[in-house]
Design a protein around this motif. Structure first.
Motif, mmCIF file in Angstrom:
data_model
loop_
_atom_site.group_PDB
_atom_site.id
_atom_site.type_symbol
_atom_site.label_atom_id
_atom_site.label_comp_id
_atom_site.label_asym_id
_atom_site.label_seq_id
_atom_site.Cartn_x
_atom_site.Cartn_y
_atom_site.Cartn_z
ATOM 1 N N ASP A 268 -0.604 -11.064 -43.494
ATOM 2 C CA ASP A 268 -0.345 -11.144 -42.057
ATOM 3 C C ASP A 268 -0.596 -9.807 -41.378
ATOM 4 O O ASP A 268 -0.167 -9.598 -40.249
ATOM 5 C CB ASP A 268 1.105 -11.575 -41.818
ATOM 6 C CG ASP A 268 1.366 -12.970 -42.311
ATOM 7 O OD1 ASP A 268 0.729 -13.889 -41.800
ATOM 8 O OD2 ASP A 268 2.192 -13.132 -43.220
ATOM 9 N N GLY A 269 -1.286 -8.930 -42.075
ATOM 10 C CA GLY A 269 -1.374 -7.559 -41.587
ATOM 11 C C GLY A 269 -2.439 -7.329 -40.532
ATOM 12 O O GLY A 269 -3.433 -8.055 -40.440
ATOM 13 N N ILE A 270 -2.199 -6.316 -39.732
ATOM 14 C CA ILE A 270 -3.191 -5.790 -38.797
ATOM 15 C C ILE A 270 -3.450 -4.361 -39.251
ATOM 16 O O ILE A 270 -2.510 -3.620 -39.537
ATOM 17 C CB ILE A 270 -2.648 -5.824 -37.350
ATOM 18 C CG1 ILE A 270 -2.364 -7.285 -36.950
ATOM 19 C CG2 ILE A 270 -3.633 -5.162 -36.380
ATOM 20 C CD1 ILE A 270 -1.564 -7.399 -35.672
ATOM 21 N N HIS B 137 -2.160 -10.650 -50.974
ATOM 22 C CA HIS B 137 -1.188 -11.471 -50.238
ATOM 23 C C HIS B 137 -0.124 -10.620 -49.548
ATOM 24 O O HIS B 137 0.519 -11.081 -48.604
ATOM 25 C CB HIS B 137 -0.575 -12.521 -51.173
ATOM 26 C CG HIS B 137 -1.594 -13.514 -51.663
ATOM 27 N ND1 HIS B 137 -1.340 -14.459 -52.613
ATOM 28 C CD2 HIS B 137 -2.888 -13.689 -51.317
ATOM 29 C CE1 HIS B 137 -2.441 -15.161 -52.844
ATOM 30 N NE2 HIS B 137 -3.390 -14.708 -52.071
ATOM 31 N N MET B 138 0.064 -9.390 -50.003
ATOM 32 C CA MET B 138 0.973 -8.498 -49.262
ATOM 33 C C MET B 138 0.405 -8.114 -47.906
ATOM 34 O O MET B 138 1.132 -7.645 -47.034
ATOM 35 C CB MET B 138 1.226 -7.221 -50.071
ATOM 36 C CG MET B 138 2.359 -7.395 -51.047
ATOM 37 S SD MET B 138 2.777 -5.810 -51.795
ATOM 38 C CE MET B 138 3.316 -4.879 -50.346
ATOM 39 N N LEU B 139 -0.889 -8.302 -47.756
ATOM 40 C CA LEU B 139 -1.554 -7.919 -46.508
ATOM 41 C C LEU B 139 -1.854 -9.129 -45.631
ATOM 42 O O LEU B 139 -2.506 -8.994 -44.594
ATOM 43 C CB LEU B 139 -2.887 -7.226 -46.832
ATOM 44 C CG LEU B 139 -2.804 -5.965 -47.677
ATOM 45 C CD1 LEU B 139 -4.175 -5.601 -48.222
ATOM 46 C CD2 LEU B 139 -2.273 -4.818 -46.818
ATOM 47 N N LYS C 21 -4.946 -15.118 -48.305
ATOM 48 C CA LYS C 21 -4.625 -16.538 -48.055
ATOM 49 C C LYS C 21 -5.521 -17.130 -46.958
ATOM 50 O O LYS C 21 -5.108 -18.033 -46.227
ATOM 51 C CB LYS C 21 -3.145 -16.709 -47.706
ATOM 52 C CG LYS C 21 -2.195 -16.307 -48.839
ATOM 53 C CD LYS C 21 -0.772 -16.732 -48.566
ATOM 54 C CE LYS C 21 0.136 -16.289 -49.725
ATOM 55 N NZ LYS C 21 1.555 -16.622 -49.512
#
Lengths: 317, 317, 317, 317, 317, 317
Positions: free
Chosen positions: F57-59, F53-55, F14
């Motif tokens: 907001d990931g770090i 999109h599952m990632l 995104k």
């Protein structure tokens, strides 16, 4: 390497392969390089053949004939697969030979194969053809997203190239979106269209009589030209044919198509194609079995009703 | 090991298990060893039961009754699974007992189970039965690819064994291929056939009235014999029932079947089977839910319309 | 973390996002926390948008308009997801704003979203609404398995809260099981019901004319209130819409629904929702493409037939 | 209506239902209202039970015991389904009773069920628990996208509420993305983490010995507290467990998990849950069969190795 | 009707059919009537052949040979399909002939076909065989749920009938549940077992050396009997082979199996079967492609390493 | 019509679209017209983006960075789709521009796109590149079944055109069949190959150290040329990546690939492509999620380890 893995190693109805003396033939055109959405129709010939094996000892319940002994499977055409133009160039001489050997049914592949098929029949028969065209889409685009030809341009090209008798082009099942000029292209040039909307609630011989009658009358009024049948499986509603590249809700039922194939069987078809069966999106062989049933019905209809019309005498059409 | 893994551990409509005093019963016959194409109907009883759980608190919208409290699930019959003959031999005494305890609905399993069921009813009732037979296939083969019996021979065998009243055998939905002698077998012996083709474009009580009327008249003219309903799920078009072993394009819609089940409900059925649900080919429970709805409609119809006809009084049929 | 992974990152018809000046808007309500059986409708907005991309350059074949330039996609509402009550509380102010900015079409999500939508329209328009309600289920339960509200209670709640004009509530496609009081709830309060059974065998403008006429007459007789359209995709038969949470065999066909959407297009709808598309149970986008076609048809109908009815002038309805 | 359609009507290993005297019990918690991505775990208890039927006559090849006669299935808890808070409120007294009746294995459901389970064990046992936690995700978020609790917050909540012995919390298989504070939450509070990365290339008893040894030593050093096992099926790589809500590539193999379950079997577990099996995304029962095998291995391990530890004597842990 | 629809109409590697002079042959045994759980292996021969077409121009990367020109496909055996006993009776003379014509690889079908195959080899070779048996299950049941023979009894029967050299029976991949007597049956009679558990963490030629060495030593110590390879595809973990009837989590990887096939290639195998590929449960041809790769590797290994061992000289083994 | 329906309308992670100032960019090349078996990779860019999109907001758990704010998605290139040659002609100027704007990761599409990408990098950087090539296939064919170029010829073409430093070409995961000249093509020209067979049983940083070391040493010995990473998803075993066009059993695991991506992260890559993700054959997003994880890991590795290497300074490589 000698051949693509997707080419089929089995035959329609388990009929004998490459029997040149048999009047009817099956040819596969495992090409899907001109689709605008979901590819996969290259596996159509293989899947339709596999699905036909349920019918391999069958006698048609309406026509009371069995096609196996008059039919041969000529396999899939060997074709290049990275360029539409090159594919069509390689396809032409192969088709030219085959249509002189058998009354052919072609298993597609995407709908871009119908243009060179019509070109071959036009050249062989020496006259333009009547066409019965089952489809969700009018296929009258003037280009393919910027390219000159695709799977949605062949009707336009066929008219431009004089391959068809405009008054004898009948489109059935159309429901695709598009601008009026494209949607009405065939009608504007003298042909007729029975949209899916026009056919809502109609089925069985009585319900379909006006469609059959209109096709027959135009054919008679135009000097009884030879006819060609092109059946895009997406004429069916997606519930009946999920395995296709550009499904459109609101389509025909399989019984509507079967009724028309049965009722039109005594017209002088010289060939048929069944295109756009895309097995990767199919479920439980729904789509390939419908396609196999349509091809089988066409072949049985030919044999039952049109004994006098063979590939050896196209002018008798 | 004590039991096959595919036997069901749940009950139709979550009804109580093995309640001998309840008038209606469900029995599973998880056998698919006699199919000619895709196996998997052994999972039919399990899948139909699971699908029925959506209906487990339901009251039927047409009949305004709920079957739960009058129904018990007797589970799946314990049967050997490597030989049709051995399976039928083991099945017979179990069926003999159950039909005397409850008005049974049998969940198949492939259609080879209907022959021993009819044998059991024939023996118990002391007279041949009227049969309403929904199917894509006529099931009148005289052998099973060289073996004496299979899932496509039971109609022939039932006629030969005097299990049925020929004039009261009605086939609905037939569309399979085959030789004329097989296709017309039932009609040639006095019965009647409504092919899928005959029913194209017909639906709703008005559209189906001729079918219902013809069944009723023959039943009355033949001395009102007890009736049996056998419903092969492949009577439906594959789009409505992909999960079956030998799908045939061009079939009935689920509303056509529901209409007939509702309109025929006041006839004196003594039992029903629903066969050939093959879950491995199903999607999103389409097929098992259709089957569950048909069984539920049958049961509700029994309760609503035929209060006087119970398993305790078969002669009243 | 800032947002759930299931929220959509694309737009209906690839229309521009968040263009406040455009008259029509799309909003997603990706909530499925109130379903009684199969969850997954949270992916409905994403799947319907993806499916719409096949239509993104289309002109509607019946209405001859294209909605892209008048349409904006406002994305999925940011909502909490572990409590129906909290979700509705968060949803209310967002909906309040959006319906004043655009003529909205809402993509669900389960049917529990329709109650707060109706509340918002009721408050904004200052009067109760006429409702056309496509569904397999009557949604008139008085509770949700012990909880006060769910996806099957909203019709009851809407009547209790005075959100609707009872005589102008029309249910279409109903076939769910349940007690008479629930099944006839709407009719008992003055509304009308066309069950799936009532519509068997009817299709096309002529076949559907009585339905259309009845809706129109009631609307005129009740002072022409503003109308709202709520379309639960399970109104369709599961063969057309496997991807839904509580499928019911025996449903409408996609052409029946299209016919009604086309024929009703000149009524003064102020908004629409399309709910219960549950992609995990879908196959080959059957369900999401049907939903996309229905939303597109609604939008094109609005633009073609109701030029004078915009969100800026709801009282003109 | 009395119960949701998704509740299971069969039992784990076909064990007898509701036999209060049996030491081991199965309970289903068919709730998936707190997931952040794909819902469907409400069907987990049903699917794991169905999958277990392949094992229903089995004797464990490593532990050489069979659990059927010591096991009873207590069914799925009756729970509201539109609010996490309400669900947990309804769940608490049911769990309180069951853990005093049997050594329970809980079939989820999403991972939000583990918090109230730990609360119940903590209260019953009168002391915090050691926890072995298989998961792809650390579940240490401080909120659920703005809500206080979800399926990814329970570890944080358990620490805050004093439900666990920090030094005896072991996470295995972790690989999710997130900020360092969340990823290292457990380690920062004295616990230990074996990420999926740490375990690459390790398998079999020898390969896993350091993990087993570390868990055992911490447990001994902390006064041998009672242990709880929570197994999120997404600890497995998605190729082994596609049927889950938030799959993460790069996970454990099923043999790695089996090895650990076998090697840890002599530790004094007082209960287990297996969560996040989401059947709508599964294929051919891959995920539910893995889950059934893990639960079965746990139960067999209990019976084989921990004869002295029963639910009647939790303090002996 | 003359033949079942499920029989294959294509050939392995697109090799020529029925070329009697070629040393290697493929035979299909499309039978699945003796499985205890999911049927469908009748489609195994067809699916493995289709999958092999990706390899049809290939040269093996380890053995550097291509089998096409030495291979012929003899099609599927014509067999009755409703009785295991009748099937085996019909199968025997066909097998007797074929093994004298070619070094055969048999495509199953369920594992009940291996018993009559071993009987045929035993009779032809005049001595019992060494057997390498890949499987999840020990197949040593003494009955088939009450019937004398099934797909899980053949090992027991082979020992009882003296078909095998007990010390040279090696089972690889075993992990099924069952009583000790069944699990240890082979070891108790002098054979050896490498369970899936034993092989955790082992792969590549070095990792598998002890297995290979043990097989070789026993073969040498027992007078170098001819060897037979039977490969049940469920030796693989279900993630590698979902398309099978009785999957068991915790299985071998495809690289473990490939390593063993490569490393064992210089042993004097006289034949191979690959069984239990059940395509209805497969996805994207995972299982059938693994099976095709195993058969292809076996064939290439034969040709590369065992030039002196042909079907004309079995005694040279 | 203006654009193909299969082009993506969402963005990787995104991330913001078309932000020219951001250092990293994503570009989709939705072309699959040069595959030899199953088409569908045109949907790869869309599916990988959705999976990412599952990632979003990931770090990254290993590199402890998040790429969102440095990344922009440039969408899918507008390309003709019926001719490979025309597609490459149209692609060239678009790529030329983009690689000067961002450090690009390319989402394919089939592997025929890598040749024009290498041509563009070669021209821009002024020197040939080191290449790390993950794949099941060596892609060294000298023609494409008679056509000059396809998805299996690009390595040969790249060597012929001087696009690569032969000693610094490393192939990883190779296992396809073919003649020795093709299989050893790269090694014969000075490069190195780690077949899937070579890597059996190796995983984790220690297990993979020899591979990493060998790549690093060759790179240093060859003057530290800029590196390019091309990752064909079929390097994975089909159980991890069913959604691809030419799957080959016996492949890498996802943890093997992740280990290598992590361990190689400090090498000076100037770009990456991830190709041959074919969603129609995928299940539950297994393949697209693996691809998304690989791309994400590459990007995080770039940001974490190679701060000094940006697209603005290619010569610093």
């Amino acid at each position: 390497m000698t051949a693509f893995a997707f080419l089929s190693d089995s035959s329609f109805l388990k009929s004998a392969r490459n029997e040149l003396a048999r009047p009817y033939g099956i040819g596969g055109i495992a090409w899907d390089g001109a689709v605008t959405n979901r590819p996969g129709a290259r596996f159509g010939p293989r899947a339709i053949r596999e699905a036909s094996h349920m019918l391999c000892d069958g006698i048609h319940p309406h026509f009371d004939v069995a096609p196996q002994n008059q039919l041969t499977d000529r396999g899939d055409l060997p074709l290049p697969n990275t360029s539409l133009a090159d594919m069509r160039y390689a396809m032409a001489p192969l088709v030219k030979t085959l249509i002189r050997q058998h009354h052919m049914v072609w298993l597609g592949g995407d709908h871009s194969i119908t243009l060179p098929l019509l070109q071959a029949y036009r050249e062989w028969l020496g006259q333009p053809l009547a066409v019965v065209h089952f489809d969700a889409h009018c296929d009258t685009w003037e280009d393919h997203f910027g390219e000159p030809s695709g799977h949605g341009t062949w009707v336009h090209e066929a008219f431009q190239q004089g391959l068809v008798v405009p008054e004898c082009v009948t489109q059935i099942g159309i429901r695709s979106s598009g601008e009026r000029a494209a949607r009405e292209y065939v009608r504007d040039r003298g042909g007729q269209i029975f949209t899916a909307r026009d056919l809502r609630g109609r089925d069985g011989p009585a319900g379909m009589a006006p469609v059959v009658q209109a096709i027959r009358e135009r054919w008679q009024a135009s000097g009884r030209p030879p006819m060609y049948l092109t059946l895009d499986i997406d004429c069916l509603d997606p519930s009946f044919a999920p395995g296709t590249g550009t499904p459109e809700p609101g389509g025909l039922t399989s019984t509507q198509v079967l009724t028309l194939l049965e009722e039109l069987a005594d017209l002088p078809f010289v060939g048929m194609d069944c295109v756009e069966v895309a097995p990767p999106y199919d479920h439980a062989e729904l789509t390939s079995q419908a396609a196999a049933a349509f091809v089988w019905t066409y072949l049985c209809g030919r044999m039952a009703r049109s004994a006098g019309v063979t590939t050896a005498a196209p002018s008798s059409s």
